[in-house]
Design a protein around this motif. Structure first.
Motif, PDB file in Angstrom:
ATOM      1  N   GLY A  22       0.761  -1.139  -0.059  1.00 15.38           N
ATOM      2  CA  GLY A  22       0.093  -0.028  -0.039  1.00 15.38           C
ATOM      3  C   GLY A  22       0.868   1.198  -0.124  1.00 15.38           C
ATOM      4  N   LEU A  23       1.970   1.130   0.795  1.00 14.81           N
ATOM      5  CA  LEU A  23       2.773   2.400   0.854  1.00 14.81           C
ATOM      6  C   LEU A  23       3.536   2.495  -0.628  1.00 14.81           C
ATOM      7  CD1 LEU A  23       4.401   1.894   4.338  1.00 14.81           C
ATOM      8  CD2 LEU A  23       2.657   3.522   3.669  1.00 14.81           C
ATOM      9  N   VAL A  24       3.991   1.317  -0.908  1.00 12.66           N
ATOM     10  CA  VAL A  24       4.672   1.490  -2.142  1.00 12.66           C
ATOM     11  C   VAL A  24       3.873   2.141  -3.480  1.00 12.66           C
ATOM     12  CG1 VAL A  24       5.672  -0.035  -4.264  1.00 12.66           C
ATOM     13  CG2 VAL A  24       5.981  -0.489  -1.762  1.00 12.66           C
ATOM     14  N   LEU A  25       2.705   1.608  -3.473  1.00 12.03           N
ATOM     15  CA  LEU A  25       1.688   2.121  -4.532  1.00 12.03           C
ATOM     16  C   LEU A  25       1.420   3.702  -4.403  1.00 12.03           C
ATOM     17  CD1 LEU A  25      -0.633  -0.942  -5.022  1.00 12.03           C
ATOM     18  CD2 LEU A  25       1.086  -0.145  -6.529  1.00 12.03           C
ATOM     19  N   ARG A  26       1.128   3.830  -3.147  1.00  7.44           N
ATOM     20  CA  ARG A  26       0.752   5.267  -2.835  1.00  7.44           C
ATOM     21  C   ARG A  26       2.086   6.278  -3.324  1.00  7.44           C
ATOM     22  NH1 ARG A  26      -2.506   6.629   2.603  1.00  7.44           N
ATOM     23  NH2 ARG A  26      -3.838   5.570   1.085  1.00  7.44           N
ATOM     24  N   SER A  27       3.101   5.730  -3.147  1.00  2.00           N
ATOM     25  CA  SER A  27       4.490   6.677  -3.574  1.00  2.00           C
ATOM     26  C   SER A  27       4.459   6.808  -4.766  1.00  2.00           C
ATOM     27  CB  SER A  27       5.583   5.890  -2.905  1.00  2.00           C
ATOM     28  OG  SER A  27       5.923   4.410  -3.754  1.00  2.00           O
ATOM     29  N   GLN A  28       3.682   5.959  -5.862  1.00  2.00           N
ATOM     30  CA  GLN A  28       3.796   6.166  -7.195  1.00  2.00           C
ATOM     31  C   GLN A  28       2.856   7.248  -7.503  1.00  2.00           C
ATOM     32  OE1 GLN A  28       5.861   4.305  -8.926  1.00  2.00           O
ATOM     33  NE2 GLN A  28       6.472   3.854  -6.820  1.00  2.00           N
ATOM     34  N   LEU A  29       2.021   7.744  -6.894  1.00  2.56           N
ATOM     35  CA  LEU A  29       1.032   9.137  -7.136  1.00  2.56           C
ATOM     36  C   LEU A  29       1.961  10.306  -7.207  1.00  2.56           C
ATOM     37  CD1 LEU A  29      -1.567   8.449  -4.211  1.00  2.56           C
ATOM     38  CD2 LEU A  29      -1.914   8.138  -6.826  1.00  2.56           C
ATOM     39  N   PRO A  30       1.483  11.110  -8.038  1.00  2.00           N
ATOM     40  CA  PRO A  30       2.337  12.508  -8.222  1.00  2.00           C
ATOM     41  C   PRO A  30       2.498  13.068  -7.126  1.00  2.00           C
ATOM     42  CG  PRO A  30       0.659  12.441  -9.709  1.00  2.00           C
ATOM     43  CD  PRO A  30       0.146  11.129  -8.749  1.00  2.00           C
ATOM     44  N   THR A  31       3.623  13.697  -6.747  1.00  7.38           N
ATOM     45  CA  THR A  31       4.299  14.068  -5.231  1.00  7.38           C
ATOM     46  C   THR A  31       3.269  15.324  -4.897  1.00  7.38           C
ATOM     47  OG1 THR A  31       6.477  13.718  -6.145  1.00  7.38           O
ATOM     48  CG2 THR A  31       5.909  15.481  -4.287  1.00  7.38           C
ATOM     49  N   TRP A  32       2.532  15.766  -5.919  1.00  4.51           N
ATOM     50  CA  TRP A  32       1.694  17.083  -5.370  1.00  4.51           C
ATOM     51  C   TRP A  32       0.194  16.471  -5.008  1.00  4.51           C
ATOM     52  CZ3 TRP A  32      -2.875  16.933  -8.083  1.00  4.51           C
ATOM     53  CH2 TRP A  32      -2.778  16.400  -9.354  1.00  4.51           C
ATOM     54  N   PHE A  33      -0.112  15.184  -5.453  1.00  5.63           N
ATOM     55  CA  PHE A  33      -1.210  14.453  -5.093  1.00  5.63           C
ATOM     56  C   PHE A  33      -1.020  13.493  -3.650  1.00  5.63           C
ATOM     57  CE2 PHE A  33      -4.619  11.392  -5.341  1.00  5.63           C
ATOM     58  CZ  PHE A  33      -5.709  12.163  -5.746  1.00  5.63           C
ATOM     59  N   GLN A  34      -0.068  13.521  -3.336  1.00  4.12           N
ATOM     60  CA  GLN A  34       0.186  12.636  -2.267  1.00  4.12           C
ATOM     61  C   GLN A  34      -0.353  13.129  -0.944  1.00  4.12           C
ATOM     62  OE1 GLN A  34       4.153  10.504  -1.772  1.00  4.12           O
ATOM     63  NE2 GLN A  34       4.165  10.180  -3.940  1.00  4.12           N
ATOM     64  N   ALA A  42      -2.154   2.515  -8.546  1.00  2.48           N
ATOM     65  CA  ALA A  42      -1.891   3.309  -7.064  1.00  2.48           C
ATOM     66  C   ALA A  42      -3.580   3.787  -6.996  1.00  2.48           C
ATOM     67  CB  ALA A  42      -1.148   4.704  -7.452  1.00  2.48           C
ATOM     68  N   ARG A  43      -4.148   4.210  -8.169  1.00  3.74           N
ATOM     69  CA  ARG A  43      -5.590   4.742  -8.040  1.00  3.74           C
ATOM     70  C   ARG A  43      -6.478   3.757  -7.446  1.00  3.74           C
ATOM     71  NH1 ARG A  43      -8.136   9.090 -11.999  1.00  3.74           N
ATOM     72  NH2 ARG A  43      -6.686  10.012 -10.733  1.00  3.74           N
ATOM     73  N   LEU A  44      -6.210   2.252  -7.955  1.00  3.91           N
ATOM     74  CA  LEU A  44      -7.015   1.293  -7.309  1.00  3.91           C
ATOM     75  C   LEU A  44      -6.828   1.147  -6.038  1.00  3.91           C
ATOM     76  CD1 LEU A  44      -6.962  -1.088 -10.511  1.00  3.91           C
ATOM     77  CD2 LEU A  44      -8.652   0.490 -10.036  1.00  3.91           C
ATOM     78  N   GLU A  45      -5.495   1.286  -5.469  1.00  2.40           N
ATOM     79  CA  GLU A  45      -5.098   1.144  -3.937  1.00  2.40           C
ATOM     80  C   GLU A  45      -5.889   2.238  -3.302  1.00  2.40           C
ATOM     81  OE1 GLU A  45      -3.158  -0.561  -0.867  1.00  2.40           O
ATOM     82  OE2 GLU A  45      -3.366  -1.198  -3.011  1.00  2.40           O
ATOM     83  N   ARG A  46      -5.979   3.271  -3.702  1.00  2.00           N
ATOM     84  CA  ARG A  46      -6.635   4.328  -3.071  1.00  2.00           C
ATOM     85  C   ARG A  46      -8.168   3.994  -2.705  1.00  2.00           C
ATOM     86  NH1 ARG A  46      -7.693   9.581  -6.818  1.00  2.00           N
ATOM     87  NH2 ARG A  46      -8.819  10.043  -4.907  1.00  2.00           N
ATOM     88  N   GLN A  47      -8.700   3.198  -3.831  1.00  2.00           N
ATOM     89  CA  GLN A  47     -10.230   2.899  -3.688  1.00  2.00           C
ATOM     90  C   GLN A  47     -10.429   1.816  -2.275  1.00  2.00           C
ATOM     91  OE1 GLN A  47     -11.371   1.194  -7.381  1.00  2.00           O
ATOM     92  NE2 GLN A  47     -11.001   3.174  -8.288  1.00  2.00           N
ATOM     93  N   ARG A  48      -9.302   1.074  -1.860  1.00  3.32           N
ATOM     94  CA  ARG A  48      -9.439   0.290  -0.755  1.00  3.32           C
ATOM     95  C   ARG A  48      -9.995   0.878   0.580  1.00  3.32           C
ATOM     96  NH1 ARG A  48      -7.121  -4.249  -0.765  1.00  3.32           N
ATOM     97  NH2 ARG A  48      -6.232  -4.091   1.478  1.00  3.32           N
TER      98      ARG A  48
END
Length: 276
Positions: A79-91, A139-145
């Motif tokens: 989960g942390l790995v995938l979230r780190s793939q989001l754009p820096t400004w979006f995290q 990363a977007r699908l991970e957000r949906q969790r």
């Protein structure tokens, strides 16, 4: 002798995942090929993940936990790995979204990210012409969790009718996406209203915005421009956003009428057409 890239586990969540995967694999006495045989993937893929050259997917992490008996370690870490793939400004927004008790959003152009299907998300994200589209989709699908938690936030979405008609990804993708929206009708914690074209001018012609509410922290308002996002807890802006959102809810169709419109657009615009 093949040179193996050494990772700094403190460099990023992705590096930490790769470092620990290699450590646990070697601890188990398995080669890349042997572990690949257990996981039903290639040793090359495992090697790429171990060297942080490729981002692991959640399914991969879950299979690793089962194969190496790591008690959910990699499933939690991914989960942390995938979230780190989001754009820096979006995290920062994604972090706040994951903690919110109440998410209310108006979307003028597209379906809200938490409600998107994989193929619809891929079509949306591809418009930014990213180098790592697969990673952004994951990363977007991970957000949906966040919506799958035992106690999820209340997510109330006001969706402009324009989003139903814009054929992102084509007819099949849109049909699947609108079916996904209809699937939320019986979900207690997700509510979808449609702001119809007939509403005319309304309180947010300027564009989309999201309000996040928390149990013990100030509410925040989030907006985006072409290349970045902006989040603020300024009380006057939050007050103005709340007033505008209430106005949008009042102008939108009821939940039942919204579902009926979604179903009608799905069949009329994206239904399977007979071959001429």
């Amino acid at each position: 002798m093949v040179h193996v890239r050494e990772l700094d586990p403190n460099a990023s969540p992705l590096d930490y995942f790769g470092y620990e995967l290699r450590r646990k694999r070697e601890e188990a006495g398995l080669t890349l090929k042997e572990l690949g045989g257990v996981l039903f993937c290639t040793g090359s893929l495992i090697g790429q993940i171990e060297t942080a050259a490729k981002v692991p997917q959640r399914e991969f992490a879950e299979r690793v936990d089962a194969a190496l008996m790591t008690d959910g370690f990699f499933s939690r870490l991914v989960g942390l790995v995938l979230r780190s793939q989001l754009p820096t400004w979006f995290q920062p927004f994604a972090d706040m979204e994951a903690k919110a008790e109440y998410i209310c959003t108006y979307q003028a152009q597209m379906v809200y990210g938490l409600l998107q299907t994989e193929q619809y998300a891929r079509s949306v994200l591809a418009t930014g012409m990213p180098d790592q589209l697969d990673e952004l989709v994951a990363a977007r699908l991970e957000r949906q969790r966040v919506l799958q938690r035992e106690r999820p936030p209340l997510a109330w979405v006001v969706l402009d009718e324009a989003a139903l008609h814009r054929p992102l990804g084509g007819a099949e993708v849109m049909r699947e996406q609108l079916a996904r929206l209809l699937g939320y009708i019986d979900r207690r914690w997700v509510r979808v209203q449609v702001l119809p074209f007939a509403a005319g001018e309304h309180a947010s012609l300027i564009g989309s915005f999201t309000i996040l509410r928390f149990e013990k922290e100030p509410d925040v308002v989030y907006t985006e421009d072409l290349i970045s996002g902006h989040m603020t807890a300024d009380s006057e802006i939050v007050r103005e956003g709340t007033l505008r959102y209430a106005s949008l809810q009042a102008a939108a169709l009821s939940l039942g009428d919204s579902a009926a419109l979604i179903a009608r657009v799905m069949e009329d615009r994206y239904g399977k057409q007979p071959v001429a």
